[in-house]
Design a protein around this motif. Structure first.
Motif, short mmCIF file in Angstrom:
data_model
loop_
_atom_site.label_atom_id
_atom_site.label_comp_id
_atom_site.label_asym_id
_atom_site.label_seq_id
_atom_site.Cartn_x
_atom_site.Cartn_y
_atom_site.Cartn_z
N TRP A 88 0.85 -1.19 0.00
CA TRP A 88 0.00 0.00 0.00
C TRP A 88 0.89 1.24 0.00
O TRP A 88 1.87 1.30 0.73
N THR A 106 -3.15 3.72 -1.64
CA THR A 106 -3.61 3.06 -2.86
C THR A 106 -2.81 1.79 -3.10
O THR A 106 -1.64 1.68 -2.71
N LYS A 107 -3.48 0.84 -3.75
CA LYS A 107 -2.83 -0.40 -4.19
C LYS A 107 -3.70 -0.96 -5.30
O LYS A 107 -4.90 -1.15 -5.11
N ASP A 109 -6.23 -1.17 -7.93
CA ASP A 109 -7.37 -0.29 -8.23
C ASP A 109 -8.12 0.14 -6.98
O ASP A 109 -9.19 0.70 -7.07
N GLU A 111 -8.48 2.11 -3.17
CA GLU A 111 -8.03 3.26 -2.40
C GLU A 111 -8.60 3.10 -0.99
O GLU A 111 -9.77 2.85 -0.80
#
Length: 131
Positions: A88, A106-107, A109, A111
Motif C-alpha cells: 500500500w 492506494t494499491k 485499483d 483506495e
C-alpha cells in the motif's frame, strides 16, 4: 575460507534470520482484512462498526471502524511499516486541528481512506468508478 569471510557469512546469516523473524512477528500482529481489500487490520483492535454500504456520491463501498488505544499518538511505526510492506502506498495525508488524521493509501485499483482519532481507526475502501 578465511576468518574474515567466515565472520561476514555468519553476520549475513544472522541478519537474514533477524529480518525474517521480525517480519513474521510483525505480520502475526495484524491480519488482512477481507472487507477492506487485504489492508492490514490490527488483531488486538476491537471492531465497533462495520458496513458494506455503497455510497455512489463518495464512492465508498466498504468500511470498518475499530477501537484501538494504540493510536493515541498516531499510527504505530510497525503498523505503518507493515502497510508499506503489504504494497500500500500513502498518496495523501491531512492532520486536522482536533488531532484527527486522514491518510489515503492506494494499491492496484483500490483506495483506502484511513482516519485516526484519539483511540479509534476508520478504514474506508473506495473503489474507482469503472467507465
Amino acid at each position: 575460507m578465511s576468518k574474515i569471510k567466515k565472520i561476514v557469512a555468519v553476520i549475513v546469516i544472522v541478519l537474514v534470520a533477524l529480518v525474517g523473524i521480525s517480519y513474521f512477528l510483525l505480520d502475526s500482529r495484524y491480519e488482512e482484512g477481507v472487507i477492506v481489500n487485504g489492508f492490514p487490520i490490527p488483531k488486538n483492535a476491537e471492531v465497533i462498526g462495520e458496513d458494506e454500504m455503497i455510497d455512489i456520491e463518495s464512492n465508498i463501498s466498504n468500511s470498518l471502524y475499530l477501537d484501538w488505544p494504540k493510536v493515541t499518538d498516531g499510527l504505530p511505526f510497525d503498523y505503518e511499516l507493515l502497510i508499506m510492506l503489504k504494497g500500500w502506498k500513502e498518496v495523501d495525508s491531512e492532520k486536522f486541528e482536533d488531532g484527527d488524521t486522514l491518510r489515503v493509501y492506494t494499491k492496484d485499483d483500490a483506495e483506502i481512506k484511513l482516519t485516526t482519532t484519539e483511540s479509534s481507526i476508520g478504514i474506508l475502501l473506495s473503489m474507482p468508478n469503472k467507465k
